[in-house]
Design a protein around this motif. Structure first.
Motif, PDB file in Angstrom:
ATOM      1  N   GLU A 171       0.820  -1.212   0.000  1.00 48.27           N
ATOM      2  CA  GLU A 171       0.000   0.000   0.000  1.00 48.27           C
ATOM      3  C   GLU A 171       0.854   1.263   0.000  1.00 48.27           C
ATOM      4  O   GLU A 171       0.391   2.332  -0.402  1.00 48.27           O
ATOM      5  CB  GLU A 171      -0.924   0.001   1.219  1.00 48.27           C
ATOM      6  CG  GLU A 171      -1.993  -1.087   1.185  1.00 48.27           C
ATOM      7  CD  GLU A 171      -2.798  -1.141   2.466  1.00 48.27           C
ATOM      8  OE1 GLU A 171      -2.484  -0.346   3.394  1.00 48.27           O
ATOM      9  OE2 GLU A 171      -3.714  -1.971   2.562  1.00 48.27           O
ATOM     10  N   ARG A 172       2.104   1.137   0.431  1.00 48.10           N
ATOM     11  CA  ARG A 172       2.989   2.304   0.504  1.00 48.10           C
ATOM     12  C   ARG A 172       3.878   2.450  -0.725  1.00 48.10           C
ATOM     13  O   ARG A 172       4.672   3.384  -0.802  1.00 48.10           O
ATOM     14  CB  ARG A 172       3.855   2.222   1.772  1.00 48.10           C
ATOM     15  CG  ARG A 172       3.065   2.445   3.049  1.00 48.10           C
ATOM     16  CD  ARG A 172       3.932   2.362   4.294  1.00 48.10           C
ATOM     17  NE  ARG A 172       3.260   2.924   5.445  1.00 48.10           N
ATOM     18  CZ  ARG A 172       2.383   2.293   6.205  1.00 48.10           C
ATOM     19  NH1 ARG A 172       2.099   1.018   5.931  1.00 48.10           N
ATOM     20  NH2 ARG A 172       1.799   2.881   7.235  1.00 48.10           N
ATOM     21  N   GLU A 173       3.756   1.535  -1.669  1.00 43.45           N
ATOM     22  CA  GLU A 173       4.542   1.652  -2.900  1.00 43.45           C
ATOM     23  C   GLU A 173       4.053   2.848  -3.712  1.00 43.45           C
ATOM     24  O   GLU A 173       2.855   3.084  -3.826  1.00 43.45           O
ATOM     25  CB  GLU A 173       4.423   0.373  -3.728  1.00 43.45           C
ATOM     26  CG  GLU A 173       5.119  -0.830  -3.103  1.00 43.45           C
ATOM     27  CD  GLU A 173       4.903  -2.106  -3.885  1.00 43.45           C
ATOM     28  OE1 GLU A 173       5.696  -3.042  -3.725  1.00 43.45           O
ATOM     29  OE2 GLU A 173       3.913  -2.170  -4.656  1.00 43.45           O
ATOM     30  N   ALA A 174       5.007   3.551  -4.293  1.00 46.33           N
ATOM     31  CA  ALA A 174       4.635   4.743  -5.054  1.00 46.33           C
ATOM     32  C   ALA A 174       4.877   4.581  -6.549  1.00 46.33           C
ATOM     33  O   ALA A 174       4.195   5.219  -7.353  1.00 46.33           O
ATOM     34  CB  ALA A 174       5.427   5.952  -4.545  1.00 46.33           C
ATOM     35  N   ASP A 175       5.830   3.753  -6.925  1.00 44.45           N
ATOM     36  CA  ASP A 175       6.220   3.643  -8.332  1.00 44.45           C
ATOM     37  C   ASP A 175       6.119   2.217  -8.855  1.00 44.45           C
ATOM     38  O   ASP A 175       7.001   1.733  -9.554  1.00 44.45           O
ATOM     39  CB  ASP A 175       7.651   4.159  -8.520  1.00 44.45           C
ATOM     40  CG  ASP A 175       7.796   5.607  -8.080  1.00 44.45           C
ATOM     41  OD1 ASP A 175       6.964   6.432  -8.496  1.00 44.45           O
ATOM     42  OD2 ASP A 175       8.733   5.910  -7.319  1.00 44.45           O
ATOM     43  N   GLY A 176       5.075   1.527  -8.520  1.00 43.81           N
ATOM     44  CA  GLY A 176       4.895   0.171  -8.998  1.00 43.81           C
ATOM     45  C   GLY A 176       5.479  -0.860  -8.055  1.00 43.81           C
ATOM     46  O   GLY A 176       6.056  -0.522  -7.014  1.00 43.81           O
ATOM     47  N   PRO A 177       5.328  -2.150  -8.393  1.00 43.06           N
ATOM     48  CA  PRO A 177       5.781  -3.226  -7.512  1.00 43.06           C
ATOM     49  C   PRO A 177       7.269  -3.126  -7.188  1.00 43.06           C
ATOM     50  O   PRO A 177       8.091  -2.910  -8.079  1.00 43.06           O
ATOM     51  CB  PRO A 177       5.472  -4.493  -8.318  1.00 43.06           C
ATOM     52  CG  PRO A 177       4.388  -4.097  -9.266  1.00 43.06           C
ATOM     53  CD  PRO A 177       4.669  -2.671  -9.616  1.00 43.06           C
ATOM     54  N   ASP A 178       7.611  -3.288  -5.928  1.00 44.59           N
ATOM     55  CA  ASP A 178       8.989  -3.195  -5.442  1.00 44.59           C
ATOM     56  C   ASP A 178       9.372  -4.567  -4.885  1.00 44.59           C
ATOM     57  O   ASP A 178       9.008  -4.919  -3.768  1.00 44.59           O
ATOM     58  CB  ASP A 178       9.081  -2.120  -4.359  1.00 44.59           C
ATOM     59  CG  ASP A 178      10.513  -1.870  -3.894  1.00 44.59           C
ATOM     60  OD1 ASP A 178      11.366  -2.767  -4.052  1.00 44.59           O
ATOM     61  OD2 ASP A 178      10.775  -0.773  -3.361  1.00 44.59           O
ATOM     62  N   LEU A 179      10.102  -5.350  -5.667  1.00 46.29           N
ATOM     63  CA  LEU A 179      10.463  -6.703  -5.271  1.00 46.29           C
ATOM     64  C   LEU A 179      11.247  -6.713  -3.969  1.00 46.29           C
ATOM     65  O   LEU A 179      10.982  -7.542  -3.080  1.00 46.29           O
ATOM     66  CB  LEU A 179      11.279  -7.379  -6.381  1.00 46.29           C
ATOM     67  CG  LEU A 179      11.791  -8.789  -6.074  1.00 46.29           C
ATOM     68  CD1 LEU A 179      10.631  -9.758  -5.907  1.00 46.29           C
ATOM     69  CD2 LEU A 179      12.736  -9.265  -7.185  1.00 46.29           C
ATOM     70  N   VAL A 180      12.197  -5.817  -3.814  1.00 49.75           N
ATOM     71  CA  VAL A 180      13.033  -5.776  -2.609  1.00 49.75           C
ATOM     72  C   VAL A 180      12.189  -5.500  -1.372  1.00 49.75           C
ATOM     73  O   VAL A 180      12.306  -6.182  -0.346  1.00 49.75           O
ATOM     74  CB  VAL A 180      14.150  -4.730  -2.765  1.00 49.75           C
ATOM     75  CG1 VAL A 180      14.845  -4.458  -1.423  1.00 49.75           C
ATOM     76  CG2 VAL A 180      15.181  -5.193  -3.794  1.00 49.75           C
ATOM     77  N   LYS A 189      23.277 -10.654  -6.323  1.00 51.18           N
ATOM     78  CA  LYS A 189      23.896 -10.229  -5.070  1.00 51.18           C
ATOM     79  C   LYS A 189      23.317  -8.908  -4.576  1.00 51.18           C
ATOM     80  O   LYS A 189      23.096  -8.723  -3.367  1.00 51.18           O
ATOM     81  CB  LYS A 189      25.404 -10.092  -5.245  1.00 51.18           C
ATOM     82  CG  LYS A 189      26.144  -9.706  -3.959  1.00 51.18           C
ATOM     83  CD  LYS A 189      27.630  -9.615  -4.186  1.00 51.18           C
ATOM     84  CE  LYS A 189      28.366  -9.298  -2.880  1.00 51.18           C
ATOM     85  NZ  LYS A 189      27.929  -8.031  -2.257  1.00 51.18           N
ATOM     86  N   ALA A 190      23.082  -7.968  -5.476  1.00 52.23           N
ATOM     87  CA  ALA A 190      22.566  -6.665  -5.063  1.00 52.23           C
ATOM     88  C   ALA A 190      21.193  -6.805  -4.406  1.00 52.23           C
ATOM     89  O   ALA A 190      20.900  -6.127  -3.411  1.00 52.23           O
ATOM     90  CB  ALA A 190      22.480  -5.720  -6.265  1.00 52.23           C
ATOM     91  N   VAL A 191      20.333  -7.679  -4.935  1.00 47.80           N
ATOM     92  CA  VAL A 191      19.008  -7.889  -4.360  1.00 47.80           C
ATOM     93  C   VAL A 191      19.136  -8.558  -2.992  1.00 47.80           C
ATOM     94  O   VAL A 191      18.457  -8.180  -2.030  1.00 47.80           O
ATOM     95  CB  VAL A 191      18.135  -8.734  -5.305  1.00 47.80           C
ATOM     96  CG1 VAL A 191      16.775  -9.037  -4.670  1.00 47.80           C
ATOM     97  CG2 VAL A 191      17.946  -8.018  -6.634  1.00 47.80           C
TER      98      VAL A 191
END
Length: 507
Positions: free
Chosen positions: A310-319, A367-369
């Motif tokens: 619900e707090r996402e602003a720019d689409g799905p955030d996998l992280v 690795k970054a994820v």
């Protein structure tokens, strides 16, 4: 030339009455054709598909828009959730060599990396198109790699597909478009039901990844799996071990960034598939959180994930979504019963971060994820030491520095981690976090809070102390950074005095 009729199990076609008076209306075959035409009219098919179909017709071959492309075209036609229509899938009676010949001179680019499986890829303008020869594969039951065998009919091709909603096709090369739906995919799409064209046990034995795809479609499209599908998933969950970690991770990630990820995760856990993907998640079902407000930590984690979304602003955030789902996976290993009868999970954020790294590495995440998700899990409890604003400026600086570029995600995760039903307590937590964010903003105005560095760099340290590059320079730098974190900006003169005082005691 009239279009041949199509056998379909769609519920839109009523059964004919035993006796039919002449004035009773259209005959069943006429009604079916009428319904099929209505379905075709719903399809949002781009002109590039008709252009390709004309090429196939000129060469004496049939071309069908098929699978997910038909499903999504129907969803777009009904105004339902839609995907990007830039990728189109087709099936054809033409063999791969003929497909290459047809594409030559029409497509902007052609690639044949999948030609061994009968697939030719091409690009035309902004569209990516994949054309595959009718398939009638057989599987060895030990892997998901089929013995490729080309088929002769579109119906034979459709029965080998994963789900009925993906087993629909539209012929584009006839005098008019023809809807082909031998397994009732349109009715299943209308009802939001996920079922297999073949019996699910055979379908999943052929390709166990289809079980994970079922959970992914539940998440992406909000479908409900048929009872026989969930039964087969439960009985065959162990077959997922035949699938590579990379393929499992790809499907799991698509599930997590879907529209209904909670439903997808619940299906994985209910059927036992999660034991072969993220076993740490169903393991949380055994634990009670310290607030005693949820049935288990598992339910709490699903709620946190929903609140983070619900707090996402720019689409799905996998992280962010992975961090929300996994933030409490360290609780089972740290569960302790205190003398007063309460349950504690001390240092579960430290244990959870390590578990997160281990699981995500096993799933072959980049690795970054892995680093980002594990760091969010590690930091998600830090705020709870804030109390009523007793943190020093130094503590606020460390909070920002440790979060680094993850600070915005950390804000969302911490706020989402409040699931108490006590409204007063929930409001107090949110006010406290408002206060912390205000402190961060105030310090950011005063100093370069997002990139805190010592007041002197390495070259200045060497020049002032007259030393060469080496470990001493690094130690001096770390000391000045610690002072900077504690006291804020010092200025050149005070920083030099601090450096010389440190050097007098340590060099």
């Amino acid at each position: 030339m009239s279009s041949p009729s199509v056998t379909s199990r769609t519920t839109l076609r009523p059964s004919p009455p035993a006796e039919r008076p002449a004035e009773a209306g259209p005959r069943p075959d006429e009604l079916q054709r009428s319904q099929e035409k209505a379905v075709v009219q719903m399809l949002d098919v781009p002109p590039v598909a008709d252009g390709l179909a004309a090429r196939f017709a000129e060469h004496g071959h049939r071309l069908y828009l098929v699978g997910g492309s038909v499903r999504d075209a129907l969803l777009r036609g009904t105004g339902a959730a839609r995907r990007d229509p830039g990728d189109l899938d087709f099936t054809t009676d033409a063999r791969p060599e003929a497909i290459l010949e047809i594409a030559h001179g029409w497509a902007d680019a052609v690639w044949d990396t999948g030609i061994a499986f009968g697939t030719v890829g091409m690009r035309r303008g902004e569209y990516i198109l994949e054309v595959t020869t009718f398939r009638a594969d057989s599987y060895d039951g030990a892997s998901r790699n089929p013995a490729v065998r080309f088929g002769d009919t579109v119906e034979g091709d459709l029965v080998r597909r994963d789900f009925t909603v993906n087993a629909m096709a539209v012929e584009l090369t006839g005098p008019e478009r023809r809807f082909v739906d031998p397994h009732g995919g349109f009715a299943a799409l209308a009802q939001g039901v996920l079922d297999t064209p073949d019996v699910p046990e055979r379908s999943f034995a052929d390709d166990p990844l289809r079980m994970l795809r079922a959970a992914r479609f539940v998440s992406q499209l909000g479908f409900t799996p048929a009872e026989r599908v969930t039964t087969a998933m439960s009985e065959m969950a162990g077959e997922l071990a035949r699938i590579t970690a990379e393929r499992v991770q790809a499907e799991f990630s698509k599930l997590i960034i879907g529209t209904h990820p909670r439903r997808g995760v619940e299906l994985l856990c209910d059927t036992g598939l999660a034991e072969h993907v993220v076993p740490e998640v169903p393991a949380m079902q055994l634990e009670t959180d310290e607030h005693m407000q949820h049935k288990d930590v598992y339910t709490h984690s699903l709620v946190v994930m929903e609140q983070a979304i619900e707090r996402e602003a720019d689409g799905p955030d996998l992280v962010l979504r992975l961090a929300a789902l996994l933030h409490d996976i360290g609780k089972p290993a740290t569960r302790r019963k205190e003398p007063d009868g309460r349950v504690s999970f001390h240092h579960h954020e430290v244990v959870g971060a390590k578990m997160t790294r281990k699981r995500m590495r096993a799933l072959k995440y980049p690795k970054a994820v892995i680093d980002d998700v594990a760091q969010l899990v590690y930091l998600h409890l830090r705020f709870h030491g804030y109390g009523k604003g007793e943190w020093t400026d130094s503590a606020v600086r460390r909070y920002v520095t440790d979060a680094g570029p993850l600070l915005d995600r950390l804000h969302k995760l911490v706020r989402s981690d409040c699931t108490t039903r006590n409204r007063r307590r929930a409001a107090a937590l949110q006010r406290n976090y408002d206060g912390l964010e205000e402190r961060v903003a105030a310090l950011r105005e005063q100093e370069e809070l997002d990139a805190i560095r010592p007041d002197l760099d390495g070259n200045q340290i060497m020049g002032l102390l007259g030393i060469a590059p080496g470990p001493a320079v690094g130690k001096a730098y770390k000391h000045l950074l610690a002072v900077r974190m504690e006291q804020g900006p010092l200025g050149p003169e005070q920083a030099e005095a601090e450096l010389r005082a440190w050097a007098a005691e340590n060099l």
